[in-house]
Design a protein around this motif. Structure first.
Motif, PDB file in Angstrom:
ATOM      1  N   GLU A  21      -7.511  -5.732   3.298  1.00 15.94           N
ATOM      2  CA  GLU A  21      -6.939  -5.541   5.120  1.00 15.94           C
ATOM      3  C   GLU A  21      -6.859  -4.718   5.343  1.00 15.94           C
ATOM      4  O   GLU A  21      -6.499  -3.889   5.846  1.00 15.94           O
ATOM      5  CB  GLU A  21      -7.105  -7.062   5.520  1.00 15.94           C
ATOM      6  CG  GLU A  21      -7.329  -6.736   7.464  1.00 15.94           C
ATOM      7  CD  GLU A  21      -8.116  -8.315   8.660  1.00 15.94           C
ATOM      8  OE1 GLU A  21      -7.548  -7.710   9.472  1.00 15.94           O
ATOM      9  OE2 GLU A  21      -6.949  -9.309   7.465  1.00 15.94           O
ATOM     10  N   ILE A  22      -4.820  -5.317   4.489  1.00 13.19           N
ATOM     11  CA  ILE A  22      -4.237  -3.739   4.675  1.00 13.19           C
ATOM     12  C   ILE A  22      -4.168  -2.462   4.524  1.00 13.19           C
ATOM     13  O   ILE A  22      -4.543  -2.225   4.827  1.00 13.19           O
ATOM     14  CB  ILE A  22      -3.138  -5.102   4.496  1.00 13.19           C
ATOM     15  CG1 ILE A  22      -2.391  -5.443   5.652  1.00 13.19           C
ATOM     16  CG2 ILE A  22      -1.480  -3.688   4.219  1.00 13.19           C
ATOM     17  CD1 ILE A  22      -0.963  -6.296   4.965  1.00 13.19           C
ATOM     18  N   GLN A 157       2.819   6.343   0.158  1.00 14.58           N
ATOM     19  CA  GLN A 157       3.105   4.665   0.999  1.00 14.58           C
ATOM     20  C   GLN A 157       3.021   4.065   0.225  1.00 14.58           C
ATOM     21  O   GLN A 157       3.889   2.936  -0.595  1.00 14.58           O
ATOM     22  CB  GLN A 157       2.675   4.465   1.879  1.00 14.58           C
ATOM     23  CG  GLN A 157       2.416   5.760   3.101  1.00 14.58           C
ATOM     24  CD  GLN A 157       1.850   5.741   4.235  1.00 14.58           C
ATOM     25  OE1 GLN A 157       0.298   5.344   4.461  1.00 14.58           O
ATOM     26  NE2 GLN A 157       2.190   6.579   5.439  1.00 14.58           N
ATOM     27  N   ILE A 158       1.639   3.944  -1.599  1.00 15.01           N
ATOM     28  CA  ILE A 158       1.235   2.310  -1.721  1.00 15.01           C
ATOM     29  C   ILE A 158       1.679   2.291  -2.847  1.00 15.01           C
ATOM     30  O   ILE A 158       2.495   1.262  -2.851  1.00 15.01           O
ATOM     31  CB  ILE A 158      -0.053   2.157  -1.283  1.00 15.01           C
ATOM     32  CG1 ILE A 158      -0.924   2.752  -0.327  1.00 15.01           C
ATOM     33  CG2 ILE A 158      -0.790   0.770  -2.219  1.00 15.01           C
ATOM     34  CD1 ILE A 158      -2.858   2.006  -0.637  1.00 15.01           C
ATOM     35  N   VAL A 164      11.060   1.307  -1.264  1.00 15.83           N
ATOM     36  CA  VAL A 164      11.847   1.493   0.259  1.00 15.83           C
ATOM     37  C   VAL A 164      12.078  -0.763   0.825  1.00 15.83           C
ATOM     38  O   VAL A 164      12.845  -0.560   0.939  1.00 15.83           O
ATOM     39  CB  VAL A 164      10.422   1.897   1.219  1.00 15.83           C
ATOM     40  CG1 VAL A 164      10.472   3.052   1.127  1.00 15.83           C
ATOM     41  CG2 VAL A 164       8.800   0.898   1.793  1.00 15.83           C
ATOM     42  N   ARG A 165      11.432  -1.151  -0.507  1.00 17.53           N
ATOM     43  CA  ARG A 165      11.344  -3.115  -0.392  1.00 17.53           C
ATOM     44  C   ARG A 165      12.835  -3.178  -0.998  1.00 17.53           C
ATOM     45  O   ARG A 165      13.782  -3.469  -0.625  1.00 17.53           O
ATOM     46  CB  ARG A 165      10.696  -3.263  -0.431  1.00 17.53           C
ATOM     47  CG  ARG A 165       9.747  -2.932   0.527  1.00 17.53           C
ATOM     48  CD  ARG A 165       9.819  -3.264   2.028  1.00 17.53           C
ATOM     49  NE  ARG A 165      10.239  -4.589   2.413  1.00 17.53           N
ATOM     50  CZ  ARG A 165      10.707  -4.614   3.597  1.00 17.53           C
ATOM     51  NH1 ARG A 165      11.021  -4.040   4.147  1.00 17.53           N
ATOM     52  NH2 ARG A 165      10.507  -5.932   4.121  1.00 17.53           N
ATOM     53  N   LEU A 227       5.846  -3.485   3.540  1.00 22.31           N
ATOM     54  CA  LEU A 227       6.048  -2.293   3.614  1.00 22.31           C
ATOM     55  C   LEU A 227       5.296  -2.241   5.581  1.00 22.31           C
ATOM     56  O   LEU A 227       5.725  -1.453   6.348  1.00 22.31           O
ATOM     57  CB  LEU A 227       4.948  -1.231   3.249  1.00 22.31           C
ATOM     58  CG  LEU A 227       4.933   0.446   3.729  1.00 22.31           C
ATOM     59  CD1 LEU A 227       5.910   0.906   3.867  1.00 22.31           C
ATOM     60  CD2 LEU A 227       4.033   1.070   2.559  1.00 22.31           C
ATOM     61  N   VAL A 228       4.001  -2.588   5.501  1.00 23.24           N
ATOM     62  CA  VAL A 228       3.052  -2.656   7.102  1.00 23.24           C
ATOM     63  C   VAL A 228       3.303  -3.337   7.806  1.00 23.24           C
ATOM     64  O   VAL A 228       3.539  -2.873   8.637  1.00 23.24           O
ATOM     65  CB  VAL A 228       1.374  -2.873   6.153  1.00 23.24           C
ATOM     66  CG1 VAL A 228       0.994  -2.911   7.719  1.00 23.24           C
ATOM     67  CG2 VAL A 228       0.807  -1.717   5.313  1.00 23.24           C
ATOM     68  N   GLU A 229       3.758  -4.841   7.926  1.00 19.95           N
ATOM     69  CA  GLU A 229       4.470  -5.319   8.430  1.00 19.95           C
ATOM     70  C   GLU A 229       5.534  -4.970   9.368  1.00 19.95           C
ATOM     71  O   GLU A 229       5.883  -5.484  10.568  1.00 19.95           O
ATOM     72  CB  GLU A 229       4.188  -6.280   7.885  1.00 19.95           C
ATOM     73  CG  GLU A 229       3.584  -7.251   7.304  1.00 19.95           C
ATOM     74  CD  GLU A 229       3.385  -8.753   7.196  1.00 19.95           C
ATOM     75  OE1 GLU A 229       2.508  -9.800   7.133  1.00 19.95           O
ATOM     76  OE2 GLU A 229       4.558  -9.500   6.843  1.00 19.95           O
ATOM     77  N   ASN A 230       6.466  -3.926   8.473  1.00 21.05           N
ATOM     78  CA  ASN A 230       8.008  -3.469   9.212  1.00 21.05           C
ATOM     79  C   ASN A 230       7.075  -1.924   9.359  1.00 21.05           C
ATOM     80  O   ASN A 230       8.560  -1.744   9.889  1.00 21.05           O
ATOM     81  CB  ASN A 230       8.613  -4.275   7.617  1.00 21.05           C
ATOM     82  CG  ASN A 230       8.716  -5.875   8.227  1.00 21.05           C
ATOM     83  OD1 ASN A 230       9.812  -6.290   8.841  1.00 21.05           O
ATOM     84  ND2 ASN A 230       8.153  -5.988   7.038  1.00 21.05           N
ATOM     85  N   PHE A 231       5.732  -1.711   9.216  1.00 20.86           N
ATOM     86  CA  PHE A 231       6.568   0.116   9.487  1.00 20.86           C
ATOM     87  C   PHE A 231       7.073   0.420  11.231  1.00 20.86           C
ATOM     88  O   PHE A 231       6.221   0.039  12.214  1.00 20.86           O
ATOM     89  CB  PHE A 231       4.552   0.239   9.138  1.00 20.86           C
ATOM     90  CG  PHE A 231       5.159   1.735   9.039  1.00 20.86           C
ATOM     91  CD1 PHE A 231       5.230   2.392   7.680  1.00 20.86           C
ATOM     92  CD2 PHE A 231       4.657   2.575  10.094  1.00 20.86           C
ATOM     93  CE1 PHE A 231       5.011   3.905   7.398  1.00 20.86           C
ATOM     94  CE2 PHE A 231       4.597   4.350   9.843  1.00 20.86           C
ATOM     95  CZ  PHE A 231       4.213   4.602   8.718  1.00 20.86           C
TER      96      PHE A 231
END
Length: 253
Positions: A21-22, A157-158, A164-165, A227-231
Protein backbone atom coordinates in the motif's frame (compact mmCIF):
# COMPACT_ATOMS: atom_id res chain seq x y z
CA UNK A 1 26.95 -7.60 7.92
CA UNK A 2 23.62 -8.54 9.43
CA UNK A 3 23.15 -12.29 9.93
CA UNK A 4 20.57 -14.36 8.05
CA UNK A 5 18.74 -14.93 11.34
CA UNK A 6 18.79 -11.21 12.06
CA UNK A 7 17.44 -10.42 8.61
CA UNK A 8 14.54 -12.83 9.14
CA UNK A 9 13.63 -11.30 12.50
CA UNK A 10 13.74 -7.74 11.16
CA UNK A 11 11.74 -8.53 8.04
CA UNK A 12 9.08 -10.40 10.00
CA UNK A 13 7.97 -7.07 11.48
CA UNK A 14 6.85 -5.72 8.09
CA UNK A 15 3.33 -6.42 6.85
CA UNK A 16 3.56 -7.05 3.11
CA UNK A 17 0.10 -5.68 2.38
CA UNK A 18 0.96 -2.48 4.22
CA UNK A 19 4.29 -2.26 2.39
CA UNK A 20 2.48 -2.73 -0.92
CA UNK A 21 0.00 0.00 0.00
CA UNK A 22 2.84 2.39 0.83
CA UNK A 23 4.57 1.70 -2.48
CA UNK A 24 1.46 2.03 -4.61
CA UNK A 25 -0.40 4.85 -2.83
CA UNK A 26 2.28 6.88 -1.05
CA UNK A 27 5.25 6.29 -3.37
CA UNK A 28 2.87 6.21 -6.36
CA UNK A 29 4.42 3.33 -8.25
CA UNK A 30 2.68 2.78 -11.57
CA UNK A 31 3.76 -0.87 -11.76
CA UNK A 32 3.05 -3.51 -9.14
CA UNK A 33 5.89 -4.42 -6.77
CA UNK A 34 6.91 -8.06 -6.96
CA UNK A 35 7.88 -10.49 -4.19
CA UNK A 36 10.83 -12.74 -5.04
CA UNK A 37 11.58 -15.97 -3.17
CA UNK A 38 14.85 -17.89 -3.21
CA UNK A 39 13.40 -21.40 -3.17
CA UNK A 40 15.33 -24.11 -1.34
CA UNK A 41 13.43 -27.31 -1.96
CA UNK A 42 10.05 -27.64 -3.61
CA UNK A 43 8.48 -24.54 -5.18
CA UNK A 44 5.70 -22.97 -3.09
CA UNK A 45 2.21 -24.36 -3.56
CA UNK A 46 0.19 -22.39 -6.08
CA UNK A 47 3.20 -21.20 -8.09
CA UNK A 48 3.38 -22.39 -11.71
CA UNK A 49 6.56 -23.19 -13.66
CA UNK A 50 7.18 -21.05 -16.73
CA UNK A 51 9.51 -21.56 -19.67
CA UNK A 52 10.66 -17.95 -19.75
CA UNK A 53 13.88 -15.99 -19.39
CA UNK A 54 14.56 -15.61 -15.66
CA UNK A 55 14.17 -11.84 -15.51
CA UNK A 56 10.71 -11.99 -17.14
CA UNK A 57 9.18 -13.46 -13.98
CA UNK A 58 9.05 -9.85 -12.75
CA UNK A 59 6.67 -8.86 -15.54
CA UNK A 60 4.60 -12.03 -15.14
CA UNK A 61 4.17 -11.36 -11.42
CA UNK A 62 3.22 -7.75 -12.18
CA UNK A 63 0.41 -9.22 -14.26
CA UNK A 64 -0.90 -11.11 -11.24
CA UNK A 65 0.67 -14.53 -11.73
CA UNK A 66 2.61 -16.64 -9.24
CA UNK A 67 5.46 -18.26 -11.18
CA UNK A 68 8.90 -19.80 -10.91
CA UNK A 69 11.87 -20.83 -13.03
CA UNK A 70 14.28 -23.64 -12.20
CA UNK A 71 16.80 -25.90 -13.90
CA UNK A 72 14.05 -27.63 -15.87
CA UNK A 73 11.77 -24.68 -16.60
CA UNK A 74 13.44 -21.69 -18.20
CA UNK A 75 14.32 -20.17 -21.55
CA UNK A 76 17.74 -18.59 -21.00
CA UNK A 77 21.14 -20.17 -20.34
CA UNK A 78 22.49 -16.84 -19.09
CA UNK A 79 19.78 -16.71 -16.42
CA UNK A 80 20.54 -20.30 -15.50
CA UNK A 81 24.19 -19.37 -14.99
CA UNK A 82 23.54 -16.27 -12.88
CA UNK A 83 21.02 -18.13 -10.70
CA UNK A 84 23.49 -20.93 -10.00
CA UNK A 85 21.49 -23.64 -11.75
CA UNK A 86 24.43 -24.74 -13.93
CA UNK A 87 26.90 -26.83 -11.92
CA UNK A 88 29.40 -26.84 -14.79
CA UNK A 89 28.61 -23.82 -17.00
CA UNK A 90 30.22 -23.63 -20.42
CA UNK A 91 32.82 -20.98 -21.18
CA UNK A 92 30.56 -19.85 -24.01
CA UNK A 93 28.38 -18.30 -21.29
CA UNK A 94 30.87 -17.60 -18.49
CA UNK A 95 33.32 -15.79 -20.79
CA UNK A 96 30.59 -13.91 -22.63
CA UNK A 97 31.26 -15.38 -26.06
CA UNK A 98 27.54 -15.36 -26.75
CA UNK A 99 27.68 -11.57 -26.53
CA UNK A 100 30.22 -11.18 -29.31
CA UNK A 101 28.43 -13.72 -31.50
CA UNK A 102 25.11 -11.89 -31.24
CA UNK A 103 26.13 -8.25 -30.80
CA UNK A 104 28.70 -6.49 -32.95
CA UNK A 105 29.53 -3.75 -30.45
CA UNK A 106 30.97 -6.18 -27.87
CA UNK A 107 34.69 -6.92 -28.06
CA UNK A 108 35.93 -10.24 -26.67
CA UNK A 109 37.64 -8.41 -23.81
CA UNK A 110 34.53 -6.36 -23.05
CA UNK A 111 32.32 -9.46 -23.06
CA UNK A 112 34.73 -11.43 -20.87
CA UNK A 113 35.01 -8.58 -18.35
CA UNK A 114 31.24 -8.19 -18.34
CA UNK A 115 30.77 -11.75 -17.09
CA UNK A 116 33.74 -11.57 -14.69
CA UNK A 117 32.28 -8.50 -12.99
CA UNK A 118 28.68 -9.78 -12.89
CA UNK A 119 27.21 -11.37 -9.78
CA UNK A 120 25.99 -14.98 -9.85
CA UNK A 121 24.51 -17.11 -7.11
CA UNK A 122 26.84 -19.97 -6.13
CA UNK A 123 25.90 -23.26 -7.75
CA UNK A 124 23.02 -25.07 -6.01
CA UNK A 125 22.25 -22.17 -3.66
CA UNK A 126 18.59 -22.30 -4.71
CA UNK A 127 16.40 -24.86 -6.45
CA UNK A 128 14.06 -22.31 -8.02
CA UNK A 129 13.36 -18.59 -8.20
CA UNK A 130 9.73 -17.69 -7.55
CA UNK A 131 7.79 -14.47 -8.05
CA UNK A 132 4.34 -13.21 -7.04
CA UNK A 133 2.59 -9.85 -6.64
CA UNK A 134 3.71 -8.39 -3.31
CA UNK A 135 0.12 -8.20 -2.08
CA UNK A 136 -0.71 -11.77 -3.09
CA UNK A 137 2.02 -13.81 -1.42
CA UNK A 138 0.52 -16.97 0.08
CA UNK A 139 0.78 -17.41 3.84
CA UNK A 140 3.97 -19.16 4.86
CA UNK A 141 5.99 -18.21 1.76
CA UNK A 142 9.13 -16.29 2.66
CA UNK A 143 9.83 -13.17 0.63
CA UNK A 144 13.53 -12.54 0.11
CA UNK A 145 13.45 -9.60 -2.29
CA UNK A 146 11.11 -6.85 -3.35
CA UNK A 147 11.60 -6.01 -7.04
CA UNK A 148 9.93 -3.10 -8.78
CA UNK A 149 10.25 -1.15 -11.99
CA UNK A 150 9.98 2.57 -11.39
CA UNK A 151 11.29 6.00 -12.31
CA UNK A 152 14.53 7.54 -11.03
CA UNK A 153 12.82 9.69 -8.37
CA UNK A 154 11.11 6.65 -6.88
CA UNK A 155 14.29 4.57 -7.11
CA UNK A 156 16.18 7.26 -5.23
CA UNK A 157 13.70 7.12 -2.37
CA UNK A 158 12.94 3.40 -2.20
CA UNK A 159 16.40 1.95 -2.89
CA UNK A 160 17.87 4.77 -0.83
CA UNK A 161 15.64 4.22 2.19
CA UNK A 162 18.33 2.32 4.08
CA UNK A 163 20.79 5.16 3.49
CA UNK A 164 18.70 7.65 5.47
CA UNK A 165 17.70 5.22 8.21
CA UNK A 166 20.94 3.31 8.89
CA UNK A 167 23.47 4.97 6.57
CA UNK A 168 23.86 2.19 4.00
CA UNK A 169 24.17 3.55 0.46
CA UNK A 170 22.44 1.37 -2.19
CA UNK A 171 24.43 -0.57 -4.75
CA UNK A 172 24.04 0.61 -8.36
CA UNK A 173 24.65 -1.40 -11.53
CA UNK A 174 24.92 -0.62 -15.23
CA UNK A 175 26.27 -3.30 -17.58
CA UNK A 176 25.42 -6.74 -16.14
CA UNK A 177 22.48 -8.83 -17.27
CA UNK A 178 19.25 -7.87 -15.51
CA UNK A 179 18.99 -11.28 -13.84
CA UNK A 180 22.45 -10.80 -12.34
CA UNK A 181 21.69 -7.31 -11.06
CA UNK A 182 18.24 -7.83 -9.58
CA UNK A 183 18.48 -11.40 -8.27
CA UNK A 184 22.17 -12.16 -7.56
CA UNK A 185 23.64 -8.75 -6.66
CA UNK A 186 21.35 -8.21 -3.62
CA UNK A 187 22.26 -11.70 -2.36
CA UNK A 188 26.00 -10.98 -2.55
CA UNK A 189 25.95 -7.37 -1.35
CA UNK A 190 23.14 -7.86 1.22
CA UNK A 191 22.08 -4.43 0.03
CA UNK A 192 19.40 -2.61 -1.90
CA UNK A 193 20.17 -2.40 -5.61
CA UNK A 194 19.14 -0.05 -8.38
CA UNK A 195 19.98 -1.11 -11.93
CA UNK A 196 19.24 -0.15 -15.48
CA UNK A 197 19.48 -3.76 -16.64
CA UNK A 198 20.65 -4.92 -20.06
CA UNK A 199 18.85 -4.52 -23.38
CA UNK A 200 17.24 -7.94 -23.20
CA UNK A 201 16.14 -7.61 -19.58
CA UNK A 202 14.58 -4.24 -20.28
CA UNK A 203 12.81 -5.54 -23.37
CA UNK A 204 11.45 -8.71 -21.72
CA UNK A 205 10.07 -6.60 -18.86
CA UNK A 206 8.87 -3.76 -21.10
CA UNK A 207 10.88 -1.21 -19.17
CA UNK A 208 10.27 2.34 -20.41
CA UNK A 209 13.03 4.78 -21.27
CA UNK A 210 12.58 6.62 -17.97
CA UNK A 211 12.37 3.49 -15.81
CA UNK A 212 14.81 1.22 -13.97
CA UNK A 213 14.83 -1.82 -11.71
CA UNK A 214 15.10 -1.71 -7.94
CA UNK A 215 15.67 -4.79 -5.81
CA UNK A 216 15.33 -4.56 -2.04
CA UNK A 217 16.42 -7.36 0.35
CA UNK A 218 13.98 -8.33 3.09
CA UNK A 219 16.04 -6.78 5.93
CA UNK A 220 15.63 -3.37 4.23
CA UNK A 221 11.83 -3.56 3.93
CA UNK A 222 11.28 -1.80 7.24
CA UNK A 223 13.37 1.18 6.15
CA UNK A 224 10.91 1.91 3.34
CA UNK A 225 8.08 1.96 5.88
CA UNK A 226 10.09 4.13 8.27
CA UNK A 227 11.02 6.56 5.48
CA UNK A 228 7.39 7.13 4.54
CA UNK A 229 6.04 7.26 8.10
CA UNK A 230 8.66 9.86 9.03
CA UNK A 231 8.68 11.79 5.78
CA UNK A 232 8.96 15.52 6.39
CA UNK A 233 10.79 18.27 4.51
CA UNK A 234 11.09 21.88 5.62
CA UNK A 235 12.44 23.71 2.53
CA UNK A 236 12.85 27.03 4.39
CA UNK A 237 14.85 25.42 7.18
CA UNK A 238 16.96 23.47 4.68
CA UNK A 239 17.87 26.65 2.83
CA UNK A 240 18.71 28.41 6.08
CA UNK A 241 21.10 25.73 7.31
CA UNK A 242 23.02 25.11 4.07
CA UNK A 243 22.80 28.32 2.02
CA UNK A 244 24.59 31.42 3.33
CA UNK A 245 22.29 33.63 1.27
CA UNK A 246 19.30 32.32 3.23
CA UNK A 247 20.85 32.29 6.70
CA UNK A 248 18.91 34.37 9.26
CA UNK A 249 20.40 37.73 10.08
CA UNK A 250 21.64 37.47 13.67
CA UNK A 251 23.78 40.60 13.58
CA UNK A 252 21.18 42.63 15.46
CA UNK A 253 21.37 45.45 12.93
Amino acid sequence: MISQEGMTNVAAEVDLDYLNEILMKRMRLKRRPVAITYVKGEPPAGYEPVNEVACAIVRLAEEGRKVYVDANHHDCWVGQYHLGFLSDPEKYITEGKYLTDAQGFFTEQGARCNKQQSHSLPADTITALAAAPLDQVPAGVQVDLLVAICNAQQAMQIAGAASVREGTFPHGELGPSACSSIFAAPWHTQNSVFALGDGGGRAFNRVGTGEMFISIPRHHFRFIVELVENFRIDPKKMREVIMPSHAPDNSGT
